[in-house]
Design a protein around this motif. Sequence first.
Motif, PDB file in Angstrom:
ATOM      1  N   PHE A 131     -77.526 -12.059 -18.273  1.00  0.00           N
ATOM      2  CA  PHE A 131     -76.530 -13.064 -18.680  1.00  0.00           C
ATOM      3  C   PHE A 131     -76.792 -14.446 -18.094  1.00  0.00           C
ATOM      4  O   PHE A 131     -76.428 -15.449 -18.696  1.00  0.00           O
ATOM      5  N   SER A 132     -77.426 -14.511 -16.934  1.00  0.00           N
ATOM      6  CA  SER A 132     -77.666 -15.839 -16.363  1.00  0.00           C
ATOM      7  C   SER A 132     -78.664 -16.633 -17.192  1.00  0.00           C
ATOM      8  O   SER A 132     -78.735 -17.854 -17.089  1.00  0.00           O
ATOM      9  N   ALA A 133     -79.480 -15.931 -18.005  1.00  0.00           N
ATOM     10  CA  ALA A 133     -80.471 -16.630 -18.828  1.00  0.00           C
ATOM     11  C   ALA A 133     -79.859 -17.252 -20.078  1.00  0.00           C
ATOM     12  O   ALA A 133     -80.482 -18.074 -20.747  1.00  0.00           O
ATOM     13  N   LEU A 134     -78.615 -16.888 -20.436  1.00  0.00           N
ATOM     14  CA  LEU A 134     -78.011 -17.363 -21.686  1.00  0.00           C
ATOM     15  C   LEU A 134     -77.340 -18.720 -21.567  1.00  0.00           C
ATOM     16  O   LEU A 134     -77.048 -19.365 -22.565  1.00  0.00           O
ATOM     17  N   GLU A 135     -77.091 -19.175 -20.335  1.00  0.00           N
ATOM     18  CA  GLU A 135     -76.261 -20.364 -20.126  1.00  0.00           C
ATOM     19  C   GLU A 135     -76.722 -21.619 -20.867  1.00  0.00           C
ATOM     20  O   GLU A 135     -75.924 -22.308 -21.484  1.00  0.00           O
ATOM     21  N   PRO A 136     -78.021 -21.977 -20.818  1.00  0.00           N
ATOM     22  CA  PRO A 136     -78.390 -23.273 -21.404  1.00  0.00           C
ATOM     23  C   PRO A 136     -78.583 -23.255 -22.909  1.00  0.00           C
ATOM     24  O   PRO A 136     -78.783 -24.313 -23.505  1.00  0.00           O
ATOM     25  N   ILE A 137     -78.505 -22.085 -23.557  1.00  0.00           N
ATOM     26  CA  ILE A 137     -78.838 -22.003 -24.983  1.00  0.00           C
ATOM     27  C   ILE A 137     -77.964 -22.928 -25.849  1.00  0.00           C
ATOM     28  O   ILE A 137     -78.477 -23.678 -26.679  1.00  0.00           O
ATOM     29  N   PRO A 138     -76.617 -22.959 -25.683  1.00  0.00           N
ATOM     30  CA  PRO A 138     -75.815 -23.855 -26.529  1.00  0.00           C
ATOM     31  C   PRO A 138     -76.152 -25.332 -26.344  1.00  0.00           C
ATOM     32  O   PRO A 138     -76.096 -26.111 -27.304  1.00  0.00           O
ATOM     33  N   LEU A 139     -76.526 -25.733 -25.119  1.00  0.00           N
ATOM     34  CA  LEU A 139     -76.844 -27.146 -24.885  1.00  0.00           C
ATOM     35  C   LEU A 139     -78.131 -27.538 -25.599  1.00  0.00           C
ATOM     36  O   LEU A 139     -78.233 -28.624 -26.170  1.00  0.00           O
ATOM     37  N   GLY A 146     -86.096 -24.667 -17.329  1.00  0.00           N
ATOM     38  CA  GLY A 146     -85.821 -24.553 -15.900  1.00  0.00           C
ATOM     39  C   GLY A 146     -84.743 -23.539 -15.583  1.00  0.00           C
ATOM     40  O   GLY A 146     -84.938 -22.624 -14.781  1.00  0.00           O
ATOM     41  N   ALA A 147     -83.581 -23.715 -16.226  1.00  0.00           N
ATOM     42  CA  ALA A 147     -82.458 -22.805 -15.960  1.00  0.00           C
ATOM     43  C   ALA A 147     -82.596 -21.517 -16.756  1.00  0.00           C
ATOM     44  O   ALA A 147     -82.292 -20.437 -16.249  1.00  0.00           O
ATOM     45  N   GLY A 148     -83.068 -21.623 -18.021  1.00  0.00           N
ATOM     46  CA  GLY A 148     -83.132 -20.451 -18.873  1.00  0.00           C
ATOM     47  C   GLY A 148     -84.366 -19.598 -18.657  1.00  0.00           C
ATOM     48  O   GLY A 148     -84.298 -18.513 -18.080  1.00  0.00           O
ATOM     49  N   VAL A 149     -85.523 -20.094 -19.114  1.00  0.00           N
ATOM     50  CA  VAL A 149     -86.759 -19.297 -19.057  1.00  0.00           C
ATOM     51  C   VAL A 149     -87.141 -18.973 -17.610  1.00  0.00           C
ATOM     52  O   VAL A 149     -87.392 -17.817 -17.262  1.00  0.00           O
ATOM     53  N   TRP A 150     -87.198 -20.000 -16.757  1.00  0.00           N
ATOM     54  CA  TRP A 150     -87.580 -19.779 -15.354  1.00  0.00           C
ATOM     55  C   TRP A 150     -86.557 -18.884 -14.643  1.00  0.00           C
ATOM     56  O   TRP A 150     -86.907 -18.046 -13.844  1.00  0.00           O
ATOM     57  N   GLY A 151     -85.282 -19.100 -14.962  1.00  0.00           N
ATOM     58  CA  GLY A 151     -84.253 -18.284 -14.343  1.00  0.00           C
ATOM     59  C   GLY A 151     -84.337 -16.834 -14.788  1.00  0.00           C
ATOM     60  O   GLY A 151     -84.240 -15.912 -13.986  1.00  0.00           O
ATOM     61  N   PHE A 152     -84.539 -16.633 -16.096  1.00  0.00           N
ATOM     62  CA  PHE A 152     -84.648 -15.277 -16.639  1.00  0.00           C
ATOM     63  C   PHE A 152     -85.847 -14.548 -16.027  1.00  0.00           C
ATOM     64  O   PHE A 152     -85.760 -13.395 -15.618  1.00  0.00           O
ATOM     65  N   MET A 153     -86.981 -15.261 -15.971  1.00  0.00           N
ATOM     66  CA  MET A 153     -88.201 -14.668 -15.418  1.00  0.00           C
ATOM     67  C   MET A 153     -88.006 -14.272 -13.958  1.00  0.00           C
ATOM     68  O   MET A 153     -88.483 -13.241 -13.502  1.00  0.00           O
ATOM     69  N   HIS A 154     -87.273 -15.117 -13.233  1.00  0.00           N
ATOM     70  CA  HIS A 154     -87.095 -14.910 -11.797  1.00  0.00           C
ATOM     71  C   HIS A 154     -86.063 -13.833 -11.491  1.00  0.00           C
ATOM     72  O   HIS A 154     -86.170 -13.133 -10.487  1.00  0.00           O
TER      73      HIS A 154
END
Length: 495
Positions: free
Chosen positions: A293-301, A338-346
């Motif tokens: 779920f943390s990877a979904l945050e930036p998608i709407p922006l 940064g927030a999405g892909v990198w966050g999801f990967m991490h």
Amino acid sequence: MNVTELIEKATTRIKDFKAWVALDSGNLSNGQQLAVKYFSVAVILFVAQILFGLLAAAQFIWPGFLYEFLDFNVNRMVHINAMVVWMLYGFIGSIYWLLEDESQTEIVGLKLGNLAFWVLTAAVTLVVLVYLLVQIGPGKDSSLWLINEGREYIEAPRWADIGIVVVMLIFFYNVVATFSKGKWSGIAGVLTLDLVALAGLYVAGMFYMTNITHEQYWWWWVIHLWVEATWEVLVGVIMAWSLMKLLGVRRKIVQTWLYIEVALMFGSGILGLGHHYFWIGTPEYWLTIGGFFSALEPIPLVAMVVHAVYDSGTHAFKNGNHPALAWIIAHAFGNFFGAGVWGFMHTLPQINLYTHGTQWSASHGHLAFFGAYATINIAFFYLAIQHWRGNVWMGAGIANAWRWKWALGLLNVGVLGMTIAMLVAGYEQSFIERAVEGSSWGGYFTAQNHPSFQSAMSWRLLFGLVTAAGLGLLVWDLLTTGKGETRKAQEITQH
């Protein structure tokens, strides 16, 4: 030279500087004049963030550098806290900038807003001086209140924490009172709700608990929910308004994506917090829930910007501020990666077991904070400068356009280079420190002294210098762009 002569000389220098930049506050409304005060301090703190980040990066390579004068822990603390505070200044400035336009009335509580600005700025200055000058000695109840709370990333003493909440409440009052006096909109409603959370969630970091698990639980509410939830919605509000003003995008488009952002924030932001819970002893399923779920945050922006640019192209809209638009596009993709892909990967469970707390975290943090927050603030700096000079033309053919383009390029290349360098260092740490050495202290020091880690840290410093060069160019451009321009910006019609 005596004190009187020193003051006279400083006053003369300030007058010369004002004459050189040639900015006229008469072009701004009351709310915009308050906003540019926040923007000015934000830029100064941005410079401080990069300066202390460079010092900390150098100390990874030369641990004895400035030892017992400016130690690594102090440089790192000032670096991180300057980043948090300058972004907060930028957000507050951006809201004050759009407030009168969006509400269609004059700002309410202007004197209170100005007072809060000076109190906050004086407090930040005092806290930084304490960070630099008073960091040695035993930790006691008094040091928690007056010097440092000892919580990583939110080290401000308790008195400063209370001050931040008071300033946020004044800010909240000014925003709500202004919209109540003037006109409400979808953007106003989202902003009001978000400001309640912005002031309220910060309070979660002021609980003092003797149980380390409980302590960390509430700490994460500030570090994750305050920063990644309330800030993301605030950025959505700022970006929605700026897309309407820059491109004339239809209000229903940006507001629709803003509502989706808020809806996702309740699901993704709160559940995304779970990827931290696992590390304080909660059940293992939180790691999977949080990682997803943390990877979904930036998608709407990202969708908001892509839809807005598509809409602009379809209706042949024009843009009169190319630097601001370029930074908004940089924001959309920086936020996504940064927030999405990198966050999801991490935060994927299988990866996070080995990477948590290594340079992987720093890699994700650098790209996410720059992409998600720094870029949108810089876009607003350019919007402010344009109007500060009398709404001059800043589109195609603007003089010395190479400066903003090179600043944009150097800052993005510098941050991306640091991100990759720290990712390499994080790989090395995960392999040696976690997989081979089994997360022991011996493994930690073996990894820190490994040639590949040191090499990655050298690249980090190099790209930090590239970032600093980009920032220097950005400041120069902000002070001079549009100077002497006689053409007026094209009126953007909202459809």
